[in-house]
Design a protein around this motif. Sequence first.
Motif, short mmCIF file in Angstrom:
data_model
loop_
_atom_site.label_atom_id
_atom_site.label_comp_id
_atom_site.label_asym_id
_atom_site.label_seq_id
_atom_site.Cartn_x
_atom_site.Cartn_y
_atom_site.Cartn_z
N UNK A 112 0.84 -1.20 0.00
CA UNK A 112 0.00 0.00 0.00
C UNK A 112 0.87 1.25 0.00
N UNK A 113 0.60 2.13 -0.92
CA UNK A 113 1.31 3.41 -1.01
C UNK A 113 0.36 4.54 -0.61
N UNK A 114 0.77 5.34 0.36
CA UNK A 114 0.02 6.53 0.73
C UNK A 114 0.53 7.70 -0.11
N UNK A 144 -2.57 -1.28 -3.74
CA UNK A 144 -3.55 -0.21 -3.49
C UNK A 144 -2.83 1.12 -3.27
N UNK A 145 -3.51 2.21 -3.63
CA UNK A 145 -3.00 3.57 -3.41
C UNK A 145 -4.00 4.31 -2.54
N UNK A 162 -1.86 5.54 -11.67
CA UNK A 162 -2.12 4.14 -11.30
C UNK A 162 -3.51 3.77 -11.82
N UNK A 163 -3.79 2.48 -11.87
CA UNK A 163 -5.12 2.03 -12.25
C UNK A 163 -6.13 2.55 -11.24
N UNK A 164 -7.23 3.10 -11.72
CA UNK A 164 -8.22 3.69 -10.82
C UNK A 164 -8.83 2.65 -9.88
N UNK A 165 -8.78 1.38 -10.27
CA UNK A 165 -9.31 0.31 -9.42
C UNK A 165 -8.50 0.15 -8.13
N UNK A 166 -7.30 0.72 -8.08
CA UNK A 166 -6.45 0.64 -6.89
C UNK A 166 -6.70 1.78 -5.91
N UNK A 167 -7.52 2.75 -6.30
CA UNK A 167 -7.70 3.95 -5.47
C UNK A 167 -8.45 3.65 -4.18
N UNK A 168 -7.96 4.24 -3.08
CA UNK A 168 -8.64 4.21 -1.79
C UNK A 168 -8.67 5.63 -1.23
N UNK A 169 -9.82 6.03 -0.69
CA UNK A 169 -9.96 7.31 0.01
C UNK A 169 -10.53 7.01 1.39
N UNK A 170 -9.90 7.56 2.42
CA UNK A 170 -10.38 7.37 3.79
C UNK A 170 -11.37 8.47 4.12
N UNK A 171 -12.66 8.14 4.13
CA UNK A 171 -13.67 9.15 4.39
C UNK A 171 -13.62 10.25 3.34
N UNK A 172 -13.54 11.50 3.81
CA UNK A 172 -13.41 12.64 2.91
C UNK A 172 -11.96 13.00 2.65
N UNK A 362 -9.45 2.90 8.10
CA UNK A 362 -8.23 2.14 7.83
C UNK A 362 -8.46 0.67 8.14
N UNK A 363 -9.16 0.39 9.22
CA UNK A 363 -9.46 -0.98 9.62
C UNK A 363 -10.31 -1.68 8.55
N UNK A 364 -11.29 -0.95 8.01
CA UNK A 364 -12.18 -1.53 7.01
C UNK A 364 -11.53 -1.69 5.63
N UNK A 365 -10.67 -0.72 5.27
CA UNK A 365 -10.19 -0.66 3.89
C UNK A 365 -8.75 -1.13 3.70
N UNK A 366 -7.97 -1.21 4.80
CA UNK A 366 -6.55 -1.52 4.65
C UNK A 366 -6.11 -2.70 5.50
N UNK A 367 -6.25 -2.54 6.82
CA UNK A 367 -5.77 -3.57 7.73
C UNK A 367 -6.70 -4.77 7.73
#
Length: 367
Positions: A112-114, A144-145, A162-172, A362-367
Amino acid sequence: MKGKKVLHIVSVSFSLRYFVGNQFHYFKERGHEFHVACSGSPDFIALSHEFAFKPFPVPILRSIHPVQDLKSIYKLYQYIRREQFDIVIAHSPKGGLIGILAAYLARTPKRIFFRHGLVFETAVGLKKQLLINIERLIGFCATYIVHVSPSIISVSDRLHLNASSKNILLGKGTCNGIDITKFKPRSGYKDTNVITIGFVGRLCKDKGLIELVDAWQLLCNDYKSIRLLLIGPMDDRDPLPPSTLHQLHDDPTIEYRGGVDDTSLYYNKMDIFVLPSYREGFPTVTLEASASGVPVVTTRVTGCVDSIVEHVTGIFAENTAVSLYTALKYYIDNLEVAHVHGANGQQFVKNNFSEDFIYRQIEDKII
């Protein structure tokens, strides 16, 4: 759920408190184990004791250094293979380049890259293209990004980083949330005889300090009981010109405090917060100001555009002295509006950016 073994990679230990911070405590209580790879320093070791992670010193230079960078990738690759991490999380372009490549070679299942910002936005020519291609390489090797703001996603998708399918946003947005028990309104800190406009961050050209100081000279022609409070270190990589430095040190209405360990009480001294930046990922300082009940003036650029609600928690200005002067003057002349926007900002952060909320994301989407 079985605890995960997680490696964070950063280039400088200073950023750990802001990129991860209390996440170490939150997730350790849930059974996860944390390691951190970073350039070695006494501060790095001290932070490992404070946040209870296992340190792995490895040189991660902020500038491009092919020989040392290859050595660091190999050293990190060996460490990742030996420890068999479930997740490798890398921060910043250089930490991402070294860390994600090493994790890719080691076949770590979740890499995962922030994406905390886009350094190339203020670069030009070949350097800009090189920086864009580094982001693309990281984007290819990561699974994931995590983009720290919606506007970072927009630029990333437009430039195919990056491929848009890899995108993650934490809330807003943001990467670590705001400690609303620390950043909050407090009475008794403001000087009621003067209106204080505050800035927190690196003092450099990218942060718009030249334009801010020029705007300040215009404001001082109109008002006598005002003060500019500047908190943050000088940035030698993007230095201010001598004329601006002279103004900072010689103007009696400007109070420069340098870098401080705890900025929270300084926000309580402010009537208005200003961040005239040219680029950001997601400016934590604007959220800290809002959480402290302070209205915000910032620029309509990547990252900053996501950090306020216009005419609700703050107002936008352009990267010019005249525009900054106009926006700050509006709040000075309408302190009741400023107070309402500050109160709105506190609720905005509480609803969308508190640490507990972001950590659950983060718990839901990463860890």
